[in-house]
Design an enzyme around this catalytic site. Structure first.
Site, PDB file in Angstrom:
ATOM      1  N   ARG A 230       1.057  -1.163  -0.124  1.00 31.95           N
ATOM      2  CA  ARG A 230      -0.154  -0.090   0.002  1.00 31.95           C
ATOM      3  C   ARG A 230       0.888   1.280   0.007  1.00 31.95           C
ATOM      4  O   ARG A 230       2.064   1.168   0.692  1.00 31.95           O
ATOM      5  CB  ARG A 230      -1.011   0.125   1.243  1.00 31.95           C
ATOM      6  CG  ARG A 230      -2.054  -0.979   1.305  1.00 31.95           C
ATOM      7  CD  ARG A 230      -2.988  -0.566   0.025  1.00 31.95           C
ATOM      8  NE  ARG A 230      -4.289  -1.715   0.123  1.00 31.95           N
ATOM      9  CZ  ARG A 230      -4.530  -2.586  -0.776  1.00 31.95           C
ATOM     10  NH1 ARG A 230      -3.391  -2.798  -1.664  1.00 31.95           N
ATOM     11  NH2 ARG A 230      -5.702  -3.209  -0.864  1.00 31.95           N
ATOM     12  N   GLU A 259      -2.547   7.737  -5.094  1.00 31.74           N
ATOM     13  CA  GLU A 259      -3.417   7.206  -5.916  1.00 31.74           C
ATOM     14  C   GLU A 259      -4.988   7.468  -5.777  1.00 31.74           C
ATOM     15  O   GLU A 259      -5.237   7.391  -4.700  1.00 31.74           O
ATOM     16  CB  GLU A 259      -2.936   5.780  -6.269  1.00 31.74           C
ATOM     17  CG  GLU A 259      -3.367   4.998  -4.883  1.00 31.74           C
ATOM     18  CD  GLU A 259      -2.901   3.432  -4.924  1.00 31.74           C
ATOM     19  OE1 GLU A 259      -3.777   2.592  -4.856  1.00 31.74           O
ATOM     20  OE2 GLU A 259      -1.758   3.249  -5.018  1.00 31.74           O
ATOM     21  N   HIS A 277      -0.830   0.505  -9.840  1.00 29.66           N
ATOM     22  CA  HIS A 277      -1.292  -0.428  -8.757  1.00 29.66           C
ATOM     23  C   HIS A 277      -2.013  -1.599  -9.805  1.00 29.66           C
ATOM     24  O   HIS A 277      -3.382  -1.870  -9.588  1.00 29.66           O
ATOM     25  CB  HIS A 277      -2.681   0.356  -8.053  1.00 29.66           C
ATOM     26  CG  HIS A 277      -2.884  -0.454  -7.136  1.00 29.66           C
ATOM     27  ND1 HIS A 277      -3.455   0.211  -5.953  1.00 29.66           N
ATOM     28  CD2 HIS A 277      -2.936  -1.680  -6.426  1.00 29.66           C
ATOM     29  CE1 HIS A 277      -3.727  -0.708  -4.755  1.00 29.66           C
ATOM     30  NE2 HIS A 277      -3.309  -1.743  -5.349  1.00 29.66           N
TER      31      HIS A 277
END
Length: 311
Positions: A230, A259, A277
Site C-alpha cells: 500500500r 493514487e 497499482h
C-alpha cells in the site's frame, strides 16, 4: 429472488454477467454513482463487493439496513469499516490467496527493472546510445533480499528470490516457525542488512510511513526499494528526498500515497519505475477473485462458513 448486490469496484463486463447469475447487480464503480445507488436503493442491498482501497464507510453501512455481507475483491480490506460491520453482525470476506502469485511476479518484475535499469536502458537504446557510454547496472543475483511482511505474498516473493540466489531476511510482527529465512524483529536492522527491501505488509494506520527517512538511509545508496503493498506504508516525500540526494539506489513502486493520481513528486527522481497499482491484476487473478467472492457469497447465504473470512 436473487439478493441485491452493490458492486463498488470496476469489473469487466464478463465478470458482471458471471456475478449476475447469482445476484441482482447494481454496478456503481465511481463515487458519484455509488452515492446515488445507496441513496436510491440502499434499503435493498444485502451484499456489497468492494476492495481495500475503495472500502465502505460506517455511514454507507448505516444506509443499508438489510446489508449482511461485505466482500473485498483482493486480499486488502483496510478501508472497510470492520468495527461498523462487527456491530451490525455483517459478515466480511476477501479474496485472500487469489492474486498472490500475480503480485509476487510483479514485485520481481519491479525489482529486476529497477536494479537493471530497464526503462532507462530502453530509452537509451531508442536514442542510439551504446553500452560503453553509460554506467552498467549491477547484478540482481547473489544479494540480500529483505521482505517487510512475510504473509502469503511475502512468502511467494521469497520463493522467487531464492530462484535468483538471493539470501532472504524478513521483518514481521513475530517470527514464523515454518520458514528457514532470517528474522529481523527491527525494521531498521533489516534495512541495514538488505540490498533490496520489498514491502509486502498490509496497509492501514499501524503501518503508515513505516518506511521513512531513517529506513531509506539504512538501505543506502546501493539499496533498492520495491513497494507492492500500500502506498501509505512508504513516506513519499522521504523517498523523493533520498533518491534526489543519492541516498538510495532506486525504487520500484506499484502503489503510492496519492493514487489514483500519479506521484508527481517522484517524476524527476533518478531510477524510479512506476506502475499504476496493477500488481494483483491479471485476467487469471481477477477471475479467481470474482469466483472466490461468488463462493463466499454462496456459503454465506446458505449458512456455511466463508471460504475466506475476515470477520
Amino acid at each position: 429472488m436473487k439478493p441485491a448486490l452493490l458492486v463498488m469496484v470496476q469489473l469487466e463486463p464478463d465478470h458482471i454477467v458471471l456475478i449476475s447469475h447469482h445476484f441482482d447487480v447494481f454496478y456503481a464503480p465511481g463515487p458519484e454513482g455509488r452515492a446515488i445507488e445507496i441513496a436510491v436503493n440502499g434499503k435493498k442491498f444485502r451484499a456489497v463487493l468492494t476492495n481495500g482501497t475503495t472500502g465502505i464507510t460506517a455511514a454507507e453501512i448505516d444506509a443499508m439496513p438489510q446489508l449482511e455481507l461485505v466482500c473485498a475483491l483482493g486480499a486488502g480490506y483496510e478501508n472497510i469499516d470492520i468495527a461498523a460491520c462487527k456491530a451490525r453482525g455483517i459478515a466480511v470476506g476477501n479474496g485472500a490467496g487469489t492474486n498472490d502469485s500475480c503480485v509476487a511476479d510483479h514485485a520481481m518484475a519491479l525489482l529486476l527493472a529497477t536494479v537493471r535499469r530497464v526503462p532507462t536502458l530502453d530509452r537509451a537504446t531508442r536514442d542510439g546510445v551504446w553500452r560503453n557510454t553509460i554506467p552498467l547496472p549491477p547484478n540482481v543475483s547473489g544479494k540480500r533480499l529483505g521482505i517487510v511482511g512475510l504473509g502469503t505474498i511475502g512468502r511467494r516473493i521469497a520463493q522467487r528470490g531464492q530462484g535468483f540466489d538471493l539470501e532472504i531476511g524478513y521483518h514481521n510482527r513475530k517470527p514464523r516457525a515454518d520458514v528457514p529465512f532470517r528474522y529481523f524483529a527491527d525494521l531498521m536492522a533489516l534495512a541495514e542488512w538488505a540490498d533490496y527491501l520489498v514491502v509486502a505488509t498490509p496497509g492501514g494506520a499501524q503501518t503508515r510511513h513505516m518506511v521513512d527517512t531513517a529506513v531509506l538511509r539504512a538501505l543506502g545508496p546501493h539499496g533498492y526499494l520495491v513497494n507492492i503493498a500500500r502506498g501509505s506504508v512508504v513516506n513519499t516525500a522521504a523517498l523523493a528526498d533520498a533518491l534526489r540526494a543519492g541516498a538510495l539506489g532506486g525504487a520500484g513502486l506499484d502503489v503510492y500515497e496519492s493514487e489514483p493520481a500519479p506521484p508527481v513528486e517522484l517524476f524527476d527522481c533518478p531510477n524510479v519505475v512506476l506502475t499504476p497499482h496493477v500488481a494483483g491484476w491479471s485476467p487469471e487473478a481477477v477471475l479467481a477473485s470474482v469466483n472466490q467472492f461468488i463462493e463466499n457469497a454462496h456459503r454465506h447465504f446458505t449458512g456455511a462458513p466463508l471460504v475466506a473470512p475476515v470477520l
